[in-house]
Scaffold this motif. Structure first.
Motif, PDB file in Angstrom:
ATOM      1  N   MET A 142       0.121  -0.983  -0.172  1.00 43.27           N
ATOM      2  CA  MET A 142       0.407   0.378  -0.377  1.00 43.27           C
ATOM      3  C   MET A 142       0.803   0.669   0.478  1.00 43.27           C
ATOM      4  N   LEU A 143       2.182   1.535  -0.017  1.00 42.66           N
ATOM      5  CA  LEU A 143       2.945   1.838   0.162  1.00 42.66           C
ATOM      6  C   LEU A 143       2.692   2.777  -1.754  1.00 42.66           C
ATOM      7  N   PRO A 144       2.678   4.186  -1.717  1.00 45.62           N
ATOM      8  CA  PRO A 144       2.400   5.145  -3.504  1.00 45.62           C
ATOM      9  C   PRO A 144       3.639   5.077  -3.710  1.00 45.62           C
ATOM     10  N   GLY A 145       3.598   5.101  -5.056  1.00 43.78           N
ATOM     11  CA  GLY A 145       4.922   4.940  -5.666  1.00 43.78           C
ATOM     12  C   GLY A 145       5.257   6.711  -5.680  1.00 43.78           C
ATOM     13  N   LEU A 146       3.997   7.177  -6.038  1.00 46.49           N
ATOM     14  CA  LEU A 146       3.391   9.005  -6.053  1.00 46.49           C
ATOM     15  C   LEU A 146       2.609   8.976  -5.347  1.00 46.49           C
ATOM     16  N   ALA A 147       2.873  10.846  -4.212  1.00 46.01           N
ATOM     17  CA  ALA A 147       1.436  11.141  -3.111  1.00 46.01           C
ATOM     18  C   ALA A 147       1.517  12.321  -3.885  1.00 46.01           C
ATOM     19  N   ILE A 148       0.178  12.187  -4.152  1.00 47.52           N
ATOM     20  CA  ILE A 148       0.245  14.095  -5.010  1.00 47.52           C
ATOM     21  C   ILE A 148      -0.929  14.180  -3.596  1.00 47.52           C
ATOM     22  N   ILE A 149       0.158  15.660  -2.889  1.00 42.18           N
ATOM     23  CA  ILE A 149      -0.867  16.930  -1.999  1.00 42.18           C
ATOM     24  C   ILE A 149      -0.897  18.142  -2.465  1.00 42.18           C
ATOM     25  N   ASP A 150      -2.416  18.394  -2.490  1.00 41.09           N
ATOM     26  CA  ASP A 150      -2.957  19.340  -2.830  1.00 41.09           C
ATOM     27  C   ASP A 150      -3.390  20.867  -2.134  1.00 41.09           C
ATOM     28  N   PRO A 151      -2.237  21.022  -1.026  1.00 40.13           N
ATOM     29  CA  PRO A 151      -3.631  22.086  -0.461  1.00 40.13           C
ATOM     30  C   PRO A 151      -5.382  23.296  -0.466  1.00 40.13           C
ATOM     31  N   SER A 152      -4.803  23.436  -1.197  1.00 36.03           N
ATOM     32  CA  SER A 152      -6.474  23.928  -2.613  1.00 36.03           C
ATOM     33  C   SER A 152      -7.883  23.108  -2.591  1.00 36.03           C
ATOM     34  N   LEU A 153      -7.637  21.991  -2.213  1.00 37.15           N
ATOM     35  CA  LEU A 153      -8.493  20.913  -1.469  1.00 37.15           C
ATOM     36  C   LEU A 153      -9.442  21.140  -0.641  1.00 37.15           C
ATOM     37  N   THR A 154      -8.527  21.935   0.604  1.00 37.59           N
ATOM     38  CA  THR A 154      -9.007  21.859   2.054  1.00 37.59           C
ATOM     39  C   THR A 154      -9.488  22.851   1.864  1.00 37.59           C
ATOM     40  N   ASP A 155      -9.758  23.738   0.899  1.00 37.86           N
ATOM     41  CA  ASP A 155      -9.934  25.358   0.837  1.00 37.86           C
ATOM     42  C   ASP A 155     -11.824  25.396   1.670  1.00 37.86           C
ATOM     43  N   ASP A 156     -12.286  25.278   1.074  1.00 41.45           N
ATOM     44  CA  ASP A 156     -14.221  25.261   1.604  1.00 41.45           C
ATOM     45  C   ASP A 156     -14.093  24.600   2.821  1.00 41.45           C
ATOM     46  N   CYS A 157     -13.495  23.813   3.501  1.00 42.54           N
ATOM     47  CA  CYS A 157     -13.668  22.860   4.516  1.00 42.54           C
ATOM     48  C   CYS A 157     -14.499  23.484   5.613  1.00 42.54           C
ATOM     49  N   PRO A 158     -15.463  23.250   6.457  1.00 46.04           N
ATOM     50  CA  PRO A 158     -15.888  24.054   7.052  1.00 46.04           C
ATOM     51  C   PRO A 158     -15.048  24.260   8.867  1.00 46.04           C
ATOM     52  N   ALA A 159     -15.561  25.109   9.242  1.00 48.37           N
ATOM     53  CA  ALA A 159     -13.956  25.677  10.155  1.00 48.37           C
ATOM     54  C   ALA A 159     -13.854  24.359  11.225  1.00 48.37           C
ATOM     55  N   ASP A 180      -0.853  25.897   2.472  1.00 48.23           N
ATOM     56  CA  ASP A 180      -0.134  24.774   2.601  1.00 48.23           C
ATOM     57  C   ASP A 180       0.882  24.256   3.677  1.00 48.23           C
ATOM     58  N   ASP A 181       0.677  25.222   4.760  1.00 51.78           N
ATOM     59  CA  ASP A 181       1.285  24.597   5.668  1.00 51.78           C
ATOM     60  C   ASP A 181       1.336  23.615   6.618  1.00 51.78           C
ATOM     61  N   MET A 182       0.079  23.124   6.565  1.00 50.32           N
ATOM     62  CA  MET A 182      -0.577  22.520   7.318  1.00 50.32           C
ATOM     63  C   MET A 182      -1.393  21.007   6.439  1.00 50.32           C
ATOM     64  N   ALA A 183      -0.748  21.411   4.872  1.00 46.28           N
ATOM     65  CA  ALA A 183      -0.720  20.254   3.800  1.00 46.28           C
ATOM     66  C   ALA A 183       0.192  19.057   4.337  1.00 46.28           C
ATOM     67  N   TRP A 184       1.784  20.512   4.786  1.00 46.81           N
ATOM     68  CA  TRP A 184       2.792  19.901   5.208  1.00 46.81           C
ATOM     69  C   TRP A 184       3.259  19.422   6.088  1.00 46.81           C
TER      70      TRP A 184
END
Length: 242
Positions: free
Chosen positions: A23-40, A99-103
């Motif tokens: 299950m270890l990914p060969g490539l992991a793509i992390i896009d912080p913008s996907l969280t922009d509209d998350c409720p507080a 961005d920081d939280m994604a990191w």
């Protein structure tokens, strides 16, 4: 970022871990913008989970140079970013905080996979299976009280662990204010003030807490906790997190 998956079994009121190197990914793509509209509320709960996942490996009995390098940067970064996301800022500040939280999340994935976790996740797993509460909200409710309990159990002769606990206190105080000595209380008060529910409000009952204390004793996360804890300690921790 890990070889782990968590499977919920509602009929059995359990969450179980599935682990395999495949299950270890060969490539992991992390896009912080996907969280922009998350409720507080989701931002707060998932953010506190991400921060827990860099604090616990830093205090873990299996901490090592690689995980230390990840966690020392990510803990203060995550605390500051989450504060910004909950209190508000300019669009540029909010995007930078995402961005920081994604990191921090990425760092936590690598850190926990190599150093393990601790009592917070040891309890959050069974509590999540026993209730319908979100994992991140459970972690956030438990975090300051788990830190308080661990700090109280440290052997003063363990200079390494004492220094690491001072680091965590200092990073919390730096981000949230107050004296380092009161940092865990500050974190608890800040989290509640930002809208985080306690265990009671999450629907977790006394019976759930007792069952979780029994289950946590044999969990993989507890094996890396920096100090030994018994069932009474775990019950007391959850009582304070209500």
């Amino acid at each position: 970022m890990t070889r782990n998956a968590v499977i919920s079994v509602p009929a059995a009121r359990r969450k179980v871990s599935l682990r395999d190197l495949a299950m270890l990914p060969g490539l992991a793509i992390i896009d912080p913008s996907l969280t922009d509209d998350c409720p507080a509320a989701i931002t707060l709960a998932s953010g506190l989970d991400a921060i827990t996942q860099v604090i616990e490996p830093y205090l873990s009995t299996r901490a090592n140079r690689m995980t230390d390098a990840l966690c020392r940067d990510a803990i203060p970064l995550g605390l500051a970013a989450l504060k910004t996301l909950m209190t508000g800022g300019t669009q540029a500040q909010m995007q930078a905080a995402r961005d920081d939280m994604a990191w921090v999340s990425v760092s936590g994935g690598m850190a926990l996979a190599n150093a393990g976790l601790g009592v917070i996740h040891g309890l959050a797993g069974p509590l999540g299976g026993l209730s319908n509460a979100a994992h991140g909200a459970i972690c956030g409710a438990l975090l300051p009280h788990g830190l308080t309990l661990n700090a109280a159990k440290i052997d003063p002769a363990d200079t390494r662990l004492c220094a690491r606990m001072r680091d965590v206190r200092g990073w919390i105080a730096q981000a949230l204010g107050g004296a380092p000595e009161q940092a865990f209380d500050t974190l608890a008060d800040w989290s509640r003030g930002a809208g985080l529910a306690g265990l009671d409000a999450l629907g977790i009952t006394e019976r759930d807490r007792a069952a979780a204390a029994d289950s946590a004793a044999t969990s993989s996360s507890m094996k890396a906790n920096p100090v030994a804890l018994n069932a009474a300690d775990l019950v007391a921790l959850m009582e304070r997190a209500r």
